[in-house]
Design a protein around this motif. Structure first.
Motif, PDB file in Angstrom:
ATOM      1  N   LEU A 150     -16.370  28.645 -30.566  1.00 47.30           N
ATOM      2  CA  LEU A 150     -17.745  28.488 -30.099  1.00 47.30           C
ATOM      3  C   LEU A 150     -18.641  28.513 -31.330  1.00 47.30           C
ATOM      4  O   LEU A 150     -18.388  29.284 -32.260  1.00 47.30           O
ATOM      5  N   ALA A 151     -19.692  27.693 -31.338  1.00 43.14           N
ATOM      6  CA  ALA A 151     -20.529  27.652 -32.541  1.00 43.14           C
ATOM      7  C   ALA A 151     -21.968  27.274 -32.229  1.00 43.14           C
ATOM      8  O   ALA A 151     -22.252  26.492 -31.316  1.00 43.14           O
ATOM      9  N   THR A 152     -22.857  27.847 -33.035  1.00 38.31           N
ATOM     10  CA  THR A 152     -24.241  27.411 -33.100  1.00 38.31           C
ATOM     11  C   THR A 152     -24.383  26.598 -34.384  1.00 38.31           C
ATOM     12  O   THR A 152     -23.383  26.221 -34.995  1.00 38.31           O
ATOM     13  N   LEU A 188     -24.042  25.344 -27.096  1.00 41.12           N
ATOM     14  CA  LEU A 188     -22.962  25.758 -27.994  1.00 41.12           C
ATOM     15  C   LEU A 188     -21.999  24.592 -28.203  1.00 41.12           C
ATOM     16  O   LEU A 188     -21.719  23.844 -27.262  1.00 41.12           O
ATOM     17  N   GLY A 189     -21.496  24.456 -29.406  1.00 38.89           N
ATOM     18  CA  GLY A 189     -20.352  23.575 -29.619  1.00 38.89           C
ATOM     19  C   GLY A 189     -19.104  24.309 -29.168  1.00 38.89           C
ATOM     20  O   GLY A 189     -18.987  25.527 -29.371  1.00 38.89           O
ATOM     21  N   LEU A 190     -18.187  23.608 -28.513  1.00 43.39           N
ATOM     22  CA  LEU A 190     -16.953  24.231 -28.012  1.00 43.39           C
ATOM     23  C   LEU A 190     -15.762  23.348 -28.345  1.00 43.39           C
ATOM     24  O   LEU A 190     -15.821  22.130 -28.193  1.00 43.39           O
ATOM     25  N   ASP A 191     -14.695  23.985 -28.776  1.00 45.21           N
ATOM     26  CA  ASP A 191     -13.456  23.253 -29.050  1.00 45.21           C
ATOM     27  C   ASP A 191     -12.288  24.222 -28.934  1.00 45.21           C
ATOM     28  O   ASP A 191     -12.472  25.449 -28.945  1.00 45.21           O
ATOM     29  N   LEU A 199     -20.964  21.748 -25.722  1.00 44.14           N
ATOM     30  CA  LEU A 199     -20.901  20.391 -26.246  1.00 44.14           C
ATOM     31  C   LEU A 199     -19.565  20.126 -26.914  1.00 44.14           C
ATOM     32  O   LEU A 199     -19.048  20.969 -27.658  1.00 44.14           O
ATOM     33  N   GLY A 200     -19.022  18.945 -26.672  1.00 45.66           N
ATOM     34  CA  GLY A 200     -17.771  18.563 -27.309  1.00 45.66           C
ATOM     35  C   GLY A 200     -17.330  17.192 -26.839  1.00 45.66           C
ATOM     36  O   GLY A 200     -17.919  16.618 -25.916  1.00 45.66           O
ATOM     37  N   VAL A 201     -16.315  16.670 -27.477  1.00 40.80           N
ATOM     38  CA  VAL A 201     -15.717  15.393 -27.056  1.00 40.80           C
ATOM     39  C   VAL A 201     -14.463  15.721 -26.251  1.00 40.80           C
ATOM     40  O   VAL A 201     -13.630  16.509 -26.686  1.00 40.80           O
ATOM     41  N   GLY A 202     -14.338  15.109 -25.066  1.00 42.53           N
ATOM     42  CA  GLY A 202     -13.216  15.448 -24.187  1.00 42.53           C
ATOM     43  C   GLY A 202     -13.358  16.856 -23.650  1.00 42.53           C
ATOM     44  O   GLY A 202     -12.385  17.600 -23.563  1.00 42.53           O
TER      45      GLY A 202
END
Length: 255
Positions: free
Chosen positions: A135-137, A111-114, A169-172
């Motif tokens: 959260l994203a696919t 998952l993308g997370l921010d 998954l993410g930056v920071g």
């Protein structure tokens, strides 16, 4: 006159011990709440949002930025640009449970997370709490307005974030995990920092963090539009604007 002047000086400039006492009293007057949804000023904030007691569940189908993103085709498994991104914005635990349940049924393992929060307006201010968790696919995004409900009370979300077998998954990503724990009592595991992973994969010996915008350009050939007017907008509002929703969702989808 000298005596009166000294008295006035003491009144206008209290001693250090008096200042400390005043500071203690001020801190007592405004108790620090651990989690944003426990804030005693919540009613005032809701009134400021037009008296709306809770954000409405809203479903968005965004096509415009997908078709406009020339390199974003690489993001989607079927290689087409006809995909719509389904976005749900909510502060409803049941809606949250539903989205997580659908993700689990799909068998996804990443998952993308921010997260977003309201920017400080003055130097030295205490950081604002998390306002949204995204959260994203590849084709679906969940934007949780966590200021308006207790996200740790959503069992499916709590278990998903703590599941090490599902990559986030993410930056920071580590600071985001720490802030989610501090502000929302959510324990997160399975994080992969895309900046560190990119540098490690290419053998880059640099300390500088590579942001998501640059990674999108390097890996996807995609120019992300991240205007400061949006990144520093008011994420605490109950009614997020469409451009805010798109901005927030896109960060997680691209990750």
């Amino acid at each position: 006159r000298d005596v009166e002047s000294d008295e006035r000086t003491r009144e206008s400039h209290p001693s250090s011990s008096e200042s400390s006492a005043i500071g203690r009293e001020r801190r007592k007057a405004v108790p620090l709440m651990r989690f944003p949804f426990q804030n005693r000023d919540r009613e005032a904030r809701l009134e400021a949002n037009g008296g709306q007691r809770k954000p409405r569940n809203r479903h968005w189908k965004i096509r415009s930025f997908v078709s406009a993103s020339r390199g974003l085709w690489g993001l989607f498994a079927d290689g087409t640009q006809d995909n719509q991104l389904d976005i749900v914005t909510t502060a409803d635990p049941e809606e949250c449970e539903r989205w997580v349940r659908d993700f689990r049924k799909s068998g996804g393992d990443r998952l993308g997370l921010d997260i977003e929060w309201k920017s400080n307006t003055a130097k030295g201010q205490r950081p604002e709490p998390v306002a949204t968790l995204q959260l994203a696919t590849e084709t679906s995004a969940l934007v949780l307005q966590v200021l308006y409900f207790d996200p740790s009370g959503c069992a499916a979300l709590r278990e998903l974030l703590a599941d090490e077998t599902v990559l986030k998954l993410g930056v920071g990503i580590k600071p985001d995990f720490l802030k989610l724990f501090k502000d929302c009592n959510l324990h997160c595991r399975g994080g992969l920092d895309l900046s560190k992973h990119f540098k490690s994969t290419l053998g880059l010996k640099i300390r500088e963090e590579i942001g998501l915008k640059r990674l999108a350009k390097f890996v996807l050939g995609f120019d992300m539009d991240k205007p400061k007017s949006l990144s520093r907008s008011d994420w605490s509002t109950a009614s997020l604007e469409e451009d805010q929703v798109t901005y927030a969702a896109l960060d997680a989808v691209v990750a």
